[in-house]
Design an enzyme around this catalytic site. Sequence first.
Site, PDB file in Angstrom:
ATOM      1  N   CYS A 211      -6.068  -6.162  11.820  1.00 17.97           N
ATOM      2  CA  CYS A 211      -7.268  -6.011  10.997  1.00 17.97           C
ATOM      3  C   CYS A 211      -7.216  -6.941   9.798  1.00 17.97           C
ATOM      4  O   CYS A 211      -6.145  -7.356   9.350  1.00 17.97           O
ATOM      5  CB  CYS A 211      -7.387  -4.564  10.533  1.00 17.97           C
ATOM      6  SG  CYS A 211      -9.033  -4.188   9.878  1.00 17.97           S
TER       7      CYS A 211
ATOM      8  N   ASP B 243      -4.792   7.321   9.180  1.00 21.72           N
ATOM      9  CA  ASP B 243      -4.292   6.407   8.159  1.00 21.72           C
ATOM     10  C   ASP B 243      -3.607   7.203   7.044  1.00 21.72           C
ATOM     11  O   ASP B 243      -3.746   8.426   6.956  1.00 21.72           O
ATOM     12  CB  ASP B 243      -5.481   5.614   7.580  1.00 21.72           C
ATOM     13  CG  ASP B 243      -5.077   4.321   6.882  1.00 21.72           C
ATOM     14  OD1 ASP B 243      -3.869   4.034   6.795  1.00 21.72           O
ATOM     15  OD2 ASP B 243      -5.993   3.610   6.419  1.00 21.72           O
TER      16      ASP B 243
END
Length: 217
Positions: free
Chosen positions: A10, A133
């Site tokens: 990412c 996360d």
Amino acid sequence: MGSDIKIKICGLTDPADIPAAILAGASYVGFVFFPKSPRHLELEAAAFMAASVPVGIMKVALTVDADDAMLDTLTGQVPLDMLQLHGSESPERVAGVKSRYGLPVMKAVGIADAGDLPQLETYGRVADQLLVDAKPPKGADRPGGNAMAFDWTLIAGRRWPVPWMLAGGLTPENVAQAVRLTGARQVDVSSGVESAPGVKDADKMRAFVEAAQSGAA
């Protein structure tokens, strides 16, 4: 190379990051649309980069509490395969984004302790995927990309209604252990494969993918 672990790299910022990420073995490439991030992309740059991604590699846009106007512009200008909602979007908002844009939606959920786990069940009923996360530190101005991990044993052996991806402070050095502890079949990395904030490192990307696969072996 085993194909049982899928890797999302990412926060790509340079056109050269695309072939480097794909050669490393990424299944997903992520673009960040959040001005406070060192990985933030302007739409023109993102459209140029996304156009070079081969079919079969998922192009993911990370947004933070974006409104419809922003998402209309983003999806109108950048060819995407998935939207990643990384803010405090409600389950209703997740469902609304899915129906409005006809794209799969991945919802990020920050975990600090066991009290955060029920949210995964809630969002798993409306999102297509979950991004598990680390919860950002208090006072952080970014909801992710903070190079923080959480206690992986909290989610060891757990399952949710939809596929999920592990994120938060993963590096080539710790991803094998993270995969072994959590049973994750998908992992997401951003700062862990950089030589400086927003600058991806091809060698680190390769090392990360190899380590993640070894953790699943």
